[in-house]
Design a protein around this motif. Sequence first.
Motif, PDB file in Angstrom:
ATOM      1  N   LEU A   1       0.834  -1.206   0.000  1.00 44.71           N
ATOM      2  CA  LEU A   1       0.000   0.000   0.000  1.00 44.71           C
ATOM      3  C   LEU A   1       0.864   1.249   0.000  1.00 44.71           C
ATOM      4  O   LEU A   1       0.623   2.189  -0.776  1.00 44.71           O
ATOM      5  N   LYS A   2       1.889   1.285   0.838  1.00 47.01           N
ATOM      6  CA  LYS A   2       2.776   2.452   0.900  1.00 47.01           C
ATOM      7  C   LYS A   2       3.496   2.666  -0.435  1.00 47.01           C
ATOM      8  O   LYS A   2       3.619   3.793  -0.912  1.00 47.01           O
ATOM      9  N   ALA A   3       3.960   1.576  -1.038  1.00 48.04           N
ATOM     10  CA  ALA A   3       4.678   1.680  -2.319  1.00 48.04           C
ATOM     11  C   ALA A   3       3.749   2.184  -3.419  1.00 48.04           C
ATOM     12  O   ALA A   3       4.148   3.037  -4.228  1.00 48.04           O
ATOM     13  N   LEU A   4       2.522   1.704  -3.457  1.00 48.74           N
ATOM     14  CA  LEU A   4       1.602   2.120  -4.507  1.00 48.74           C
ATOM     15  C   LEU A   4       1.119   3.551  -4.304  1.00 48.74           C
ATOM     16  O   LEU A   4       0.906   4.267  -5.276  1.00 48.74           O
ATOM     17  N   VAL A   5       0.975   3.988  -3.062  1.00 49.38           N
ATOM     18  CA  VAL A   5       0.659   5.400  -2.821  1.00 49.38           C
ATOM     19  C   VAL A   5       1.811   6.267  -3.341  1.00 49.38           C
ATOM     20  O   VAL A   5       1.590   7.269  -4.019  1.00 49.38           O
ATOM     21  N   LEU A   6       3.036   5.866  -3.054  1.00 54.49           N
ATOM     22  CA  LEU A   6       4.208   6.588  -3.551  1.00 54.49           C
ATOM     23  C   LEU A   6       4.205   6.625  -5.082  1.00 54.49           C
ATOM     24  O   LEU A   6       4.427   7.678  -5.681  1.00 54.49           O
ATOM     25  N   LEU A   7       3.936   5.488  -5.718  1.00 58.16           N
ATOM     26  CA  LEU A   7       3.910   5.452  -7.180  1.00 58.16           C
ATOM     27  C   LEU A   7       2.785   6.327  -7.727  1.00 58.16           C
ATOM     28  O   LEU A   7       2.925   6.927  -8.801  1.00 58.16           O
ATOM     29  N   GLY A   8       1.680   6.421  -7.016  1.00 54.27           N
ATOM     30  CA  GLY A   8       0.605   7.320  -7.425  1.00 54.27           C
ATOM     31  C   GLY A   8       1.060   8.767  -7.407  1.00 54.27           C
ATOM     32  O   GLY A   8       0.702   9.562  -8.286  1.00 54.27           O
TER      33      GLY A   8
ATOM     34  N   ARG B   1      14.556   3.550  -5.448  1.00 56.44           N
ATOM     35  CA  ARG B   1      13.935   4.755  -4.889  1.00 56.44           C
ATOM     36  C   ARG B   1      12.764   4.388  -3.974  1.00 56.44           C
ATOM     37  O   ARG B   1      12.606   4.951  -2.888  1.00 56.44           O
ATOM     38  N   ILE B   2      11.931   3.457  -4.412  1.00 60.28           N
ATOM     39  CA  ILE B   2      10.785   3.042  -3.595  1.00 60.28           C
ATOM     40  C   ILE B   2      11.279   2.494  -2.262  1.00 60.28           C
ATOM     41  O   ILE B   2      10.777   2.860  -1.203  1.00 60.28           O
ATOM     42  N   ALA B   3      12.277   1.623  -2.324  1.00 60.57           N
ATOM     43  CA  ALA B   3      12.815   1.022  -1.101  1.00 60.57           C
ATOM     44  C   ALA B   3      13.391   2.097  -0.180  1.00 60.57           C
ATOM     45  O   ALA B   3      13.180   2.057   1.034  1.00 60.57           O
ATOM     46  N   GLN B   4      14.108   3.063  -0.744  1.00 61.73           N
ATOM     47  CA  GLN B   4      14.672   4.150   0.068  1.00 61.73           C
ATOM     48  C   GLN B   4      13.574   4.963   0.732  1.00 61.73           C
ATOM     49  O   GLN B   4      13.651   5.274   1.916  1.00 61.73           O
ATOM     50  N   GLU B   5      12.543   5.310  -0.026  1.00 63.32           N
ATOM     51  CA  GLU B   5      11.441   6.109   0.514  1.00 63.32           C
ATOM     52  C   GLU B   5      10.713   5.374   1.639  1.00 63.32           C
ATOM     53  O   GLU B   5      10.217   5.996   2.569  1.00 63.32           O
ATOM     54  N   LEU B   6      10.645   4.053   1.538  1.00 62.26           N
ATOM     55  CA  LEU B   6       9.925   3.264   2.536  1.00 62.26           C
ATOM     56  C   LEU B   6      10.842   2.731   3.633  1.00 62.26           C
ATOM     57  O   LEU B   6      10.372   2.028   4.532  1.00 62.26           O
TER      58      LEU B   6
ATOM     59  N   ARG C   1     -13.445   1.888  -0.427  1.00 64.29           N
ATOM     60  CA  ARG C   1     -13.667   3.290  -0.786  1.00 64.29           C
ATOM     61  C   ARG C   1     -12.399   4.135  -0.688  1.00 64.29           C
ATOM     62  O   ARG C   1     -12.388   5.283  -1.102  1.00 64.29           O
ATOM     63  N   THR C   2     -11.330   3.593  -0.110  1.00 64.77           N
ATOM     64  CA  THR C   2     -10.088   4.354   0.031  1.00 64.77           C
ATOM     65  C   THR C   2      -9.198   4.079  -1.178  1.00 64.77           C
ATOM     66  O   THR C   2      -8.816   2.948  -1.444  1.00 64.77           O
ATOM     67  N   MET C   3      -8.900   5.149  -1.891  1.00 65.30           N
ATOM     68  CA  MET C   3      -8.116   5.049  -3.110  1.00 65.30           C
ATOM     69  C   MET C   3      -6.645   5.387  -2.844  1.00 65.30           C
ATOM     70  O   MET C   3      -6.307   5.967  -1.814  1.00 65.30           O
ATOM     71  N   LEU C   4      -5.786   5.021  -3.768  1.00 72.72           N
ATOM     72  CA  LEU C   4      -4.354   5.314  -3.643  1.00 72.72           C
ATOM     73  C   LEU C   4      -4.034   6.794  -3.802  1.00 72.72           C
ATOM     74  O   LEU C   4      -2.976   7.243  -3.362  1.00 72.72           O
ATOM     75  N   ALA C   5      -4.939   7.553  -4.419  1.00 76.88           N
ATOM     76  CA  ALA C   5      -4.682   8.972  -4.659  1.00 76.88           C
ATOM     77  C   ALA C   5      -4.526   9.714  -3.346  1.00 76.88           C
ATOM     78  O   ALA C   5      -5.238   9.456  -2.384  1.00 76.88           O
ATOM     79  N   VAL C   6      -3.588  10.642  -3.319  1.00 77.31           N
ATOM     80  CA  VAL C   6      -3.332  11.466  -2.144  1.00 77.31           C
ATOM     81  C   VAL C   6      -3.780  12.873  -2.474  1.00 77.31           C
ATOM     82  O   VAL C   6      -3.559  13.372  -3.568  1.00 77.31           O
ATOM     83  N   GLU C   7      -4.402  13.511  -1.497  1.00 78.35           N
ATOM     84  CA  GLU C   7      -4.856  14.881  -1.733  1.00 78.35           C
ATOM     85  C   GLU C   7      -4.588  15.738  -0.515  1.00 78.35           C
ATOM     86  O   GLU C   7      -4.468  15.239   0.600  1.00 78.35           O
ATOM     87  N   ALA C   8      -4.527  17.023  -0.757  1.00 79.94           N
ATOM     88  CA  ALA C   8      -4.432  17.980   0.346  1.00 79.94           C
ATOM     89  C   ALA C   8      -5.848  18.268   0.825  1.00 79.94           C
ATOM     90  O   ALA C   8      -6.793  18.197   0.059  1.00 79.94           O
ATOM     91  N   PRO C   9      -6.013  18.620   2.118  1.00 81.24           N
ATOM     92  CA  PRO C   9      -7.352  18.981   2.579  1.00 81.24           C
ATOM     93  C   PRO C   9      -7.835  20.234   1.859  1.00 81.24           C
ATOM     94  O   PRO C   9      -7.019  21.036   1.399  1.00 81.24           O
TER      95      PRO C   9
END
Length: 163
Positions: A10-17, A28-33, A127-135
């Motif tokens: 989940l963390k990796a796919l949010v990052l890829l999103g 890079r993914i491994a470093q970020e996580l 209902r929770t998507m990988l997309a990240v948004e600001a409030p």
Amino acid sequence: MLSRRARYALKALVLLGECGPAGASVTRIAQELAAAPAFISPILLELRRKGLLVSFRGRAGGYALSRSPDLISFAEVVAALEGAITLADCAEGGADQACDGCRSATTCPVRPALLEARLALMTVLERTMLAVEAPPSAPSSERPGARRTRSPKPIVENVQITY
């Protein structure tokens, strides 16, 4: 409980999103996580086989989401790695299988609560998507990591993601 693999997926796919169509390398993914590439790589490979990722070969190789992060739910990611989410054998959907130490699934006093808990968990994950948004009150440059969820009204308007 979600497995360690599912949580890192989940963390990796949010990052890829967040990376968009260009994606990111396994390094890079491994470093970020803060995880070993040898741990992350098989997870990403399995998600590619399940159709959630595309891969790029060569020096600039890596992975990207196969679809917009608005269209991939946490439930889909978890199911790709772990199959059906169950809290107990007797609470696996419509199964009437008794758990260890239980005489009958139909007379078990715990089963209704487990079925309800499973339904609530699946509802949130679906209902929770990988997309990240600001409030809504924060500028678009501030991204605290709130997850976009499916709702009748759009949470953020005029957002375009090209894939």
